[in-house]
Design a protein around this motif. Structure first.
Motif, PDB file in Angstrom:
ATOM      1  N   SER B 138      50.367 -10.730  20.973  1.00  0.00           N
ATOM      2  CA  SER B 138      51.005 -10.123  20.195  1.00  0.00           C
ATOM      3  C   SER B 138      52.495  -9.527  20.735  1.00  0.00           C
ATOM      4  CB  SER B 138      50.316  -9.066  19.505  1.00  0.00           C
ATOM      5  OG  SER B 138      49.768  -8.233  20.533  1.00  0.00           O
ATOM      6  N   ALA B 202      53.020   3.168  13.016  1.00  0.00           N
ATOM      7  CA  ALA B 202      52.511   2.098  13.413  1.00  0.00           C
ATOM      8  C   ALA B 202      52.469   0.946  12.657  1.00  0.00           C
ATOM      9  CB  ALA B 202      51.125   2.337  13.995  1.00  0.00           C
ATOM     10  N   ALA B 203      52.904   1.246  11.051  1.00  0.00           N
ATOM     11  CA  ALA B 203      52.981   0.320  10.016  1.00  0.00           C
ATOM     12  C   ALA B 203      54.400   0.295   9.410  1.00  0.00           C
ATOM     13  CB  ALA B 203      51.540   0.486   9.050  1.00  0.00           C
ATOM     14  N   GLY B 207      55.559  -6.359   7.464  1.00  0.00           N
ATOM     15  CA  GLY B 207      56.027  -7.222   6.539  1.00  0.00           C
ATOM     16  C   GLY B 207      57.564  -7.545   7.254  1.00  0.00           C
ATOM     17  N   ILE B 233      55.988  -5.066  17.804  1.00  0.00           N
ATOM     18  CA  ILE B 233      54.326  -5.120  17.147  1.00  0.00           C
ATOM     19  C   ILE B 233      53.690  -3.766  17.047  1.00  0.00           C
ATOM     20  CG2 ILE B 233      53.563  -5.719  19.361  1.00  0.00           C
ATOM     21  CD1 ILE B 233      52.496  -7.252  16.198  1.00  0.00           C
ATOM     22  N   GLY B 236      54.270  -2.362  13.753  1.00  0.00           N
ATOM     23  CA  GLY B 236      53.789  -3.472  12.842  1.00  0.00           C
ATOM     24  C   GLY B 236      54.663  -4.454  12.294  1.00  0.00           C
ATOM     25  N   ARG B 238      56.899  -8.174  12.664  1.00  0.00           N
ATOM     26  CA  ARG B 238      56.265  -9.275  13.167  1.00  0.00           C
ATOM     27  C   ARG B 238      57.146  -9.529  14.407  1.00  0.00           C
ATOM     28  NH1 ARG B 238      53.585 -13.994  10.982  1.00  0.00           N
ATOM     29  NH2 ARG B 238      52.880 -14.658  13.102  1.00  0.00           N
ATOM     30  N   GLU B 304      51.993   5.232  17.563  1.00  0.00           N
ATOM     31  CA  GLU B 304      52.747   6.073  16.773  1.00  0.00           C
ATOM     32  C   GLU B 304      52.557   7.744  17.078  1.00  0.00           C
ATOM     33  OE1 GLU B 304      51.499   5.299  12.946  1.00  0.00           O
ATOM     34  OE2 GLU B 304      50.051   7.025  12.811  1.00  0.00           O
ATOM     35  N   SER B 323      43.988  11.253   5.501  1.00  0.00           N
ATOM     36  CA  SER B 323      43.533  10.453   6.439  1.00  0.00           C
ATOM     37  C   SER B 323      44.137  10.410   7.739  1.00  0.00           C
ATOM     38  CB  SER B 323      43.798   8.602   5.788  1.00  0.00           C
ATOM     39  OG  SER B 323      45.028   8.548   5.806  1.00  0.00           O
ATOM     40  N   LYS B 324      45.250  10.733   8.052  1.00  0.00           N
ATOM     41  CA  LYS B 324      46.044  10.950   8.975  1.00  0.00           C
ATOM     42  C   LYS B 324      45.387  12.316   9.951  1.00  0.00           C
ATOM     43  CE  LYS B 324      50.161   8.806   9.728  1.00  0.00           C
ATOM     44  NZ  LYS B 324      51.686   8.728   9.174  1.00  0.00           N
ATOM     45  N   ARG B 440      50.030  -0.264  24.960  1.00  0.00           N
ATOM     46  CA  ARG B 440      48.746   0.104  23.638  1.00  0.00           C
ATOM     47  C   ARG B 440      47.965   1.102  24.294  1.00  0.00           C
ATOM     48  NH1 ARG B 440      47.719  -5.613  21.300  1.00  0.00           N
ATOM     49  NH2 ARG B 440      49.352  -5.370  19.372  1.00  0.00           N
ATOM     50  N   PHE B 442      45.210   2.247  22.582  1.00  0.00           N
ATOM     51  CA  PHE B 442      44.025   1.958  21.632  1.00  0.00           C
ATOM     52  C   PHE B 442      42.680   2.447  22.361  1.00  0.00           C
ATOM     53  CE2 PHE B 442      45.935  -2.012  19.426  1.00  0.00           C
ATOM     54  CZ  PHE B 442      47.002  -0.989  18.732  1.00  0.00           C
TER      55      PHE B 442
END
Ligand code: SF4
Lengths: 200, 476
Positions: B138, B202-203, B207, B233, B236, B238, B304, B323-324, B440, B442
């Motif tokens: 990615s 992060a998003a 698109g 990426i 988020g 492309r 993020e 949700s955050k 990353r 993650f």
């Protein structure tokens, strides 16, 4: 590829946002040269927690998974789609998906369904009761036994591939002449573009 | 079509459309394809099963990087050292067989040209402005720093590109990230891109294809541009793009696979047309003030989750959206951090300098400049430098940087992805922290239970010296 028209089954109410592909399948499972057997490593870290939703017997045999925003973000690993498929998942429902993941999913006969957050919240509620949810790709609807009915949109080409179980590589190879024409005009106009590793 | 002002992204896209389907999906020609050992075996296998050839082998370059150990590759007698892990060895063996079987140029693990795909592509001049570049990783967006439309693909797409040299794609929307003003002294490209991701989320680029615009990027070296685009990426997007200019051309000129002679001149003339036109419309535009960028660090498990080094660990209550808040709490639990703690009080046990984001020569120079004459702190258990390629390693050794690192208590390794993704033996132990120049943070990315703080190379060096996250500006 297995065609997908209608899936009716229990759904795992995962609900989490930003479920990245490292969560879906950690890197240590990528050391395979096959597409099979990755279900065993799916959500490994999550499943290490007692009482986790993935192994909850209430959702045993689930064919759907419901998640939060940005599902499948992160690494491009197609292993994430293979792992979900190996777990028996055919449909993932979320408010949004990463571009790469949704492409990978479709290529492996898994349908990514995008629905607004409130619809996803409602489906999570229904899923938690352990009752079946129905996704129909032909009519592009998600329905529940409680008369909920949500419609979704999907790229028509992806829909066609899923419905027909079509092999994209074969479809494109049939366009070989058009590709050859494109290559010929580039070779004439910008030959350096076509040299690649041969330039060295 | 020529009359409508177009963005850089639209120009590259338009130049690669083989045909458009009725449903708007386009068949896009792929100019350059990079292949590594982890995401390709199943693609080659599928070709073999279907009896399909590779359409244009010269447009693909294969190099192993993801799971190669970064310890010595040749023994005292000059023979290759076998990989201990049987699965990694099988993946490497598969690529060693598959690439030549299909006529694809293969850079072996023991060659000095070997390295991380995204370091090797630009370095060899294989990656060029205005081209479409794909790879089953990615962070392919990295090559956008050259003005190429570059993005990560999955294994089925790897197969699709090998067989057809094309991909079926939906066009993304062009997005502009405009940075106004100049970066302060000691602020790096990594600090900027982390700040951008922290700002847009992060998003935030989902698109879209991002074009980075503003004089900050024009003033950057090519390597810094690669660092910025690399992390697109993580927002988020492309892909990420920076328009090619004289800096780009100077970088590429004379590289082994770059055009030569009259073709070079023709290529440069074409590349000069690759910029967004006056009046081109972006579907989304974000403006960032360069003066706001501080040395950046991450505190959580999403890229993020960025805070300035002078800041504090946030509290879940700082986030408006439910949700955050939940996500922040989970991140804090995983990271073992208490809200309100100054970031500079977070101790560090491991330091990783490497990955396609920050393993090029300028990155190593930046880290070495901080480390020179210093030693890692006593609580820093493990510190490694993994150069992005054998050529970077060689250059660094010529400059004596290896000595600086070794004297500072670092291990000096062979090129590869290493602790960026923890597939090879280079892992951060559970519960320990790592100041990492990778991309990353993650959960489990650097090893199960590993706690990653993303930073620039200079900041990683500062963390090594102080044994905690630290503001590098206080050390220079
Ligand atoms: S260094 Fe990390 S991000 Fe870069 S190519 Fe390797 S695994 Fe991917």
């Amino acid at each position: 590829m297995q065609p997908l028209t209608r899936v009716e089954g229990r759904a795992i109410p995962l609900g989490l946002k930003n479920v990245d592909t490292d969560i879906i399948i950690p890197a240590k499972w990528l050391k395979t040269i096959s597409r099979e057997g990755l279900g065993a490593g799916a959500f490994e870290a999550l499943r290490a927690e007692p009482g986790n939703v993935i192994d909850d017997p209430d959702y045993a045999g689930a064919t759907l998974l419901i998640a939060g925003d940005n599902f499948g973000c992160g690494s491009s690993r197609e292993h994430a789609a293979w792992a979900l498929g190996d777990m028996g998942i055919r449909v993932v429902i979320a408010p949004s998906f990463s571009d790469i993941f949704s492409g990978n999913a479709v290529k492996n006969g898994i349908l990514p369904v995008v629905l607004p957050q409130d619809a996803v919240d409602r489906l999570l509620e229904v899923a938690r009761e352990g009752v079946a949810i129905t996704v129909d790709l032909e009519s592009q609807t998600v329905t529940t036994p409680y008369q909920d009915r949500f419609t979704f949109t999907i790229d028509p080409f992806r829909r066609e591939c899923l419905l027909g179980g079509l092999d994209e590589v074969g479809l494109t190879m049939a366009r070989g002449e058009a590709i050859g024409g494109f290559e010929a005009s580039r070779t004439a106009a910008q030959p350096w573009l076509m040299r690649g590793t041969e330039a060295a | 079509m020529a009359s409508r002002p177009r963005t850089l992204y639209e120009k590259i896209w338009d130049a690669h459309v083989v045909e458009t389907r009725d449903d708007g999906t386009a068949l896009i020609y792929i100019d350059r394809h990079l292949v590594h050992e982890v995401t390709s075996p199943q693609a080659f296998e599928a070709l073999k099963v279907a009896g399909r050839p590779v359409r244009r082998p010269e447009l693909t370059l294969a190099v192993p990087d993801h799971n190669l150990p970064t310890t010595a590759r040749l023994d005292a007698k000059g023979a290759p050292v076998p990989i201990a892990d049987p699965e990694s060895a099988a993946q490497l063996a598969a690529l060693e067989v598959n690439a030549p079987a299909y006529g694809i140029r293969y850079i072996p693990a023991t060659a000095k040209e070997q390295g991380i795909v995204h370091v090797v592509g630009p370095e060899q001049g294989f990656s060029l402005p205005g081209t479409t570049i794909v790879c089953g990783d990615s962070h392919t967006a990295c090559h956008g720093g050259l003005g190429a439309l570059a993005f990560g693909i999955g294994t089925s797409e790897v197969e699709h590109v090998l067989a057809t040299q094309t991909l079926l794609l939906q066009q993304s929307k062009p997005m502009e990230v405009r940075v106004e003003g100049d970066l302060g002294p000691g602020i790096s490209a990594k600090d900027l891109i982390l700040h951008i991701i922290g700002t847009i989320g992060a998003a935030g680029g989902s698109g879209y294809v991002i074009e980075y615009r503003g004089r900050v990027f024009e003033a950057m070296t090519l390597e810094e541009r690669l660092t910025v685009c690399n992390m697109s990426i993580e927002a988020g997007a492309r892909a990420g793009l920076i328009a090619p200019d004289d800096v780009t051309f100077a970088y590429l000129k004379g590289r082994p696979m770059a055009p030569k002679g009259a073709e070079w001149d023709a290529a440069v003339a074409y590349w000069r047309t690759l910029h967004s036109d006056q009046g081109a419309v972006f579907a989304k535009s974000v403006t960032i003030n360069a003066a706001d960028v501080e040395p950046s660090v991450t505190w959580g498990t999403s890229p993020e989750d960025v805070v300035a080094i002078g800041g504090r660990v946030p509290s879940p209550d700082d986030f408006a959206d439910e949700s955050k808040r939940v996500a922040a709490q989970k991140s804090l639990d995983y990271m073992g951090l208490v809200p309100g703690t100054p970031m500079t009080e977070v101790p560090i046990e491991n330091v990783f300098i490497g990955s396609c984001t920050n393993s090029r020569i300028e990155d190593l120079r930046a880290a070495a400049a901080v480390l020179k004459g210093r030693h890692k702190a006593a609580n820093v258990r493990w510190a490694i430098v993994v150069p992005g390629s054998g050529l970077v390693k060689e250059q660094a050794e010529e400059e004596g940087l290896d000595k600086v690192f070794i004297d500072a208590g670092f291990e000096w390794r062979e090129p590869g992805c290493s602790a960026c993704l923890g597939m090879n033996p280079d892992k951060v132990p559970p519960g320990e922290r790592c100041a990492s120049t990778s991309n990353r943070n993650f959960v489990g990315r650097q090893g199960p239970g590993a706690r990653t703080h993303l930073v620039s190379p200079a900041m990683a060096a500062a963390a090594a010296v102080t044994g905690r996250l630290a503001d590098v500006r206080e050390l220079v």
